[in-house]
Scaffold this motif. Structure first.
Motif, PDB file in Angstrom:
ATOM      1  N   ARG A 172      -5.980   9.502  -7.194  1.00 39.90           N
ATOM      2  CA  ARG A 172      -5.913   8.183  -7.833  1.00 39.90           C
ATOM      3  C   ARG A 172      -5.824   7.098  -6.779  1.00 39.90           C
ATOM      4  O   ARG A 172      -6.390   6.031  -6.946  1.00 39.90           O
ATOM      5  CB  ARG A 172      -4.728   8.115  -8.797  1.00 39.90           C
ATOM      6  CG  ARG A 172      -4.515   6.752  -9.463  1.00 39.90           C
ATOM      7  CD  ARG A 172      -5.730   6.136 -10.130  1.00 39.90           C
ATOM      8  NE  ARG A 172      -6.279   6.889 -11.209  1.00 39.90           N
ATOM      9  CZ  ARG A 172      -7.008   6.373 -12.199  1.00 39.90           C
ATOM     10  NH1 ARG A 172      -7.244   5.082 -12.267  1.00 39.90           N
ATOM     11  NH2 ARG A 172      -7.514   7.153 -13.119  1.00 39.90           N
ATOM     12  N   TRP A 173      -5.122   7.366  -5.665  1.00 39.93           N
ATOM     13  CA  TRP A 173      -5.064   6.360  -4.604  1.00 39.93           C
ATOM     14  C   TRP A 173      -6.466   6.109  -4.051  1.00 39.93           C
ATOM     15  O   TRP A 173      -6.819   4.975  -3.744  1.00 39.93           O
ATOM     16  CB  TRP A 173      -4.087   6.753  -3.500  1.00 39.93           C
ATOM     17  CG  TRP A 173      -4.129   5.756  -2.388  1.00 39.93           C
ATOM     18  CD1 TRP A 173      -4.581   5.947  -1.124  1.00 39.93           C
ATOM     19  CD2 TRP A 173      -3.788   4.359  -2.474  1.00 39.93           C
ATOM     20  NE1 TRP A 173      -4.531   4.766  -0.405  1.00 39.93           N
ATOM     21  CE2 TRP A 173      -4.049   3.781  -1.211  1.00 39.93           C
ATOM     22  CE3 TRP A 173      -3.290   3.547  -3.487  1.00 39.93           C
ATOM     23  CZ2 TRP A 173      -3.818   2.435  -0.943  1.00 39.93           C
ATOM     24  CZ3 TRP A 173      -3.069   2.200  -3.220  1.00 39.93           C
ATOM     25  CH2 TRP A 173      -3.326   1.658  -1.966  1.00 39.93           C
ATOM     26  N   LYS A 174      -7.268   7.157  -3.941  1.00 40.55           N
ATOM     27  CA  LYS A 174      -8.658   6.993  -3.483  1.00 40.55           C
ATOM     28  C   LYS A 174      -9.411   6.057  -4.436  1.00 40.55           C
ATOM     29  O   LYS A 174     -10.194   5.218  -4.012  1.00 40.55           O
ATOM     30  CB  LYS A 174      -9.338   8.357  -3.380  1.00 40.55           C
ATOM     31  CG  LYS A 174     -10.699   8.321  -2.739  1.00 40.55           C
ATOM     32  CD  LYS A 174     -11.128   9.715  -2.308  1.00 40.55           C
ATOM     33  CE  LYS A 174     -12.504   9.752  -1.706  1.00 40.55           C
ATOM     34  NZ  LYS A 174     -12.779   8.760  -0.676  1.00 40.55           N
ATOM     35  N   ILE A 217       0.843  -1.199   0.000  1.00 40.46           N
ATOM     36  CA  ILE A 217       0.000   0.000   0.000  1.00 40.46           C
ATOM     37  C   ILE A 217       0.877   1.248   0.000  1.00 40.46           C
ATOM     38  O   ILE A 217       0.636   2.188  -0.765  1.00 40.46           O
ATOM     39  CB  ILE A 217      -0.968  -0.015   1.210  1.00 40.46           C
ATOM     40  CG1 ILE A 217      -2.088  -1.031   0.953  1.00 40.46           C
ATOM     41  CG2 ILE A 217      -1.536   1.374   1.486  1.00 40.46           C
ATOM     42  CD1 ILE A 217      -2.990  -1.292   2.158  1.00 40.46           C
ATOM     43  N   GLU A 218       1.908   1.247   0.824  1.00 35.66           N
ATOM     44  CA  GLU A 218       2.814   2.393   0.894  1.00 35.66           C
ATOM     45  C   GLU A 218       3.531   2.609  -0.439  1.00 35.66           C
ATOM     46  O   GLU A 218       3.633   3.733  -0.937  1.00 35.66           O
ATOM     47  CB  GLU A 218       3.829   2.165   2.020  1.00 35.66           C
ATOM     48  CG  GLU A 218       4.613   3.397   2.379  1.00 35.66           C
ATOM     49  CD  GLU A 218       5.497   3.174   3.597  1.00 35.66           C
ATOM     50  OE1 GLU A 218       6.655   3.649   3.565  1.00 35.66           O
ATOM     51  OE2 GLU A 218       5.047   2.538   4.576  1.00 35.66           O
ATOM     52  N   GLU A 248      -8.295   2.506  -3.697  1.00 33.18           N
ATOM     53  CA  GLU A 248      -8.988   2.022  -2.497  1.00 33.18           C
ATOM     54  C   GLU A 248     -10.420   1.607  -2.828  1.00 33.18           C
ATOM     55  O   GLU A 248     -10.905   0.578  -2.342  1.00 33.18           O
ATOM     56  CB  GLU A 248      -9.000   3.102  -1.415  1.00 33.18           C
ATOM     57  CG  GLU A 248      -7.648   3.336  -0.792  1.00 33.18           C
ATOM     58  CD  GLU A 248      -7.659   4.436   0.254  1.00 33.18           C
ATOM     59  OE1 GLU A 248      -7.027   4.242   1.303  1.00 33.18           O
ATOM     60  OE2 GLU A 248      -8.307   5.489   0.033  1.00 33.18           O
ATOM     61  N   SER A 266       0.715   3.581  -3.260  1.00 32.62           N
ATOM     62  CA  SER A 266       0.122   4.906  -3.035  1.00 32.62           C
ATOM     63  C   SER A 266       1.140   6.018  -3.229  1.00 32.62           C
ATOM     64  O   SER A 266       0.783   7.133  -3.626  1.00 32.62           O
ATOM     65  CB  SER A 266      -0.511   4.993  -1.640  1.00 32.62           C
ATOM     66  OG  SER A 266       0.475   4.878  -0.629  1.00 32.62           O
ATOM     67  N   ALA A 269      -3.016  11.577  -4.678  1.00 31.73           N
ATOM     68  CA  ALA A 269      -3.968  11.127  -3.657  1.00 31.73           C
ATOM     69  C   ALA A 269      -5.325  10.772  -4.263  1.00 31.73           C
ATOM     70  O   ALA A 269      -5.961   9.800  -3.841  1.00 31.73           O
ATOM     71  CB  ALA A 269      -4.134  12.208  -2.584  1.00 31.73           C
TER      72      ALA A 269
END
Length: 193
Positions: free
Chosen positions: A20-22, A9-10, A25, A13, A18
């Motif tokens: 795109r990371w959302k 994840i680290e 998720e 991400s 942010a």
């Protein structure tokens, strides 16, 4: 070296904005729901969804070089640049992060184009990418409704949406997407006989 889910994840991400990371998720959450609904492997669905956009925000030049330098599918260089990250993501997940499960790697590799003979995991990750809660495009609600009862029917609607969009924009359609759609239609017909 084996990485924990938290380490992955680290890593993932950290390679994207942010927003795109959302999205990632949302795909992870949706993939697990779809796996529960359709009898798929929830852990594999979560892992493939986590990795699916691993290379999405790499510069195009870096992606093109990865394809050329590592013997990946050269046909991707002739089509929309949005397709390259899936093949590269699967390659990097295996090479750099020790992901050896061919099902997970294929689900990452085919999450944008699909493929003929998609596995349940391929379908789950591809569909989760279409319908995660942050997605908003004309027809997404219909695809979400179809996903309540059929992975295949929802994916056909998703591919139809993509193909229509590309036609409207006058863009080239990646042949595997058309073949994937047709394969799913044959699969649906076969299951109704």
């Amino acid at each position: 070296m084996e990485y924990t889910r938290e380490q992955l994840i680290e890593i993932v991400s950290g390679q994207m904005p942010a927003k795109r990371w959302k999205h990632v998720e949302g795909v992870m959450e949706t993939a697990v729901i779809l796996a529960e609904r359709f009898g798929g492997d929830k852990e594999k669905a979560d892992l493939a969804a986590l990795l699916h956009d691993l290379a999405k925000f790499w510069p195009v030049e870096r992606q093109e070089a990865m394809i050329r330098d590592n013997g990946l599918n050269p046909e991707l260089l002739e089509h929309d640049k949005q397709l390259m990250h899936a093949e590269i993501g699967a390659f990097v997940a295996q090479r750099d992060y020790g992901i050896e499960d061919p099902e997970v790697l294929d689900a990452v590799r085919y999450h944008t184009s699909g493929r003929v003979g998609m596995t349940k995991l391929d379908k789950i990750v591809c569909l989760a990418d279409y319908i995660e809660p942050g997605r908003e495009f004309p027809g997404v609600e219909r695809i979400r409704d179809l996903a309540e009862h059929s992975l295949e029917e929802a994916l056909v609607a998703g591919f139809d949406s993509t193909i229509s969009f590309l036609l409207e924009k006058g863009k080239v359609i990646f042949p595997l997407t058309v073949l994937s759609r047709n394969g799913l239609i044959q699969e649906i017909k076969g299951s109704k006989q």
